[in-house]
Design a protein around this motif. Sequence first.
Motif, PDB file in Angstrom:
ATOM      1  N   THR A 160      -4.601 143.625 -42.375  1.00 31.79           N
ATOM      2  CA  THR A 160      -4.324 142.195 -42.236  1.00 31.79           C
ATOM      3  C   THR A 160      -2.994 141.959 -41.528  1.00 31.79           C
ATOM      4  OG1 THR A 160      -3.445 142.171 -44.506  1.00 31.79           O
ATOM      5  CG2 THR A 160      -5.736 141.484 -44.203  1.00 31.79           C
ATOM      6  N   HIS A 169      -4.238 138.917 -47.169  1.00 32.46           N
ATOM      7  CA  HIS A 169      -3.002 139.675 -47.389  1.00 32.46           C
ATOM      8  C   HIS A 169      -2.291 139.219 -48.656  1.00 32.46           C
ATOM      9  CE1 HIS A 169       1.154 141.082 -46.680  1.00 32.46           C
ATOM     10  NE2 HIS A 169       0.594 142.029 -45.963  1.00 32.46           N
ATOM     11  N   ALA A 182      -6.484 136.339 -42.207  1.00 36.28           N
ATOM     12  CA  ALA A 182      -5.729 137.544 -42.552  1.00 36.28           C
ATOM     13  C   ALA A 182      -4.612 137.228 -43.541  1.00 36.28           C
ATOM     14  CB  ALA A 182      -5.173 138.192 -41.284  1.00 36.28           C
TER      15      ALA A 182
END
Length: 222
Positions: free
Chosen positions: A81, A69, A65
């Motif tokens: 995310t 991101h 994530a």
Amino acid sequence: MDVPVETPARPRHRPLLIAAVCTVLAAIAAAVFFAGRYGTPSDVSPEAGFARDMAFHHAQAVEMAFAAHDVTEDETLRALTSDIILTQTAQRGIFMGWLQQWGLNQAGERPRMAWMSGHGHSAGRAKPAAPAGAPMPGMATGAEMERLRQAEGKAAEVLFLQLMIRHHEGGVQMADGLLRLSDREEVATMARHISAGQSGEIKLMTDLLRARGAKPYPTILD
């Protein structure tokens, strides 16, 4: 003339962080309560295996994530995310808190996923639980993680969504496996939350992939 003082903007993800912290505190309190009510899980119990393995599983999801991101400008994907980072970091804290409360080491001696033997994680499954080179259901391989770290733009978004859908499928598989093996209240409640939450995010990510003209990897779920 007085100069108006501008109020600092409120961090957009502060409510999520506060909710995550509250969840951790509530889960620690529940662990204390249920330890007395149900007794302490053993080192080889499904509860201990679930806590250890799901914490390991979540760690990669958080890394994935962060990678997405950092490169996307899509607001929906950035929100997703951020939520994965906050939620799964908080849940990892809960798992570690359980193990500490139960007097168990954070790392066990049994192989990963041994607690699920015969319950959805066996060599005889028609669909592989994890790609070759991945240690657990749905997890990305080292090569896939490196591809994600190097990817940019739309290609990074598509790869992240494909990897995270499969990753979430592994999480759902593990959570549902725990529910077949344990009725310990705080652990089962967490497993139900993970299964429902990640199933919902799978649907969202599938829609985001479709909007980008791409499809998920073949499902690992039955």
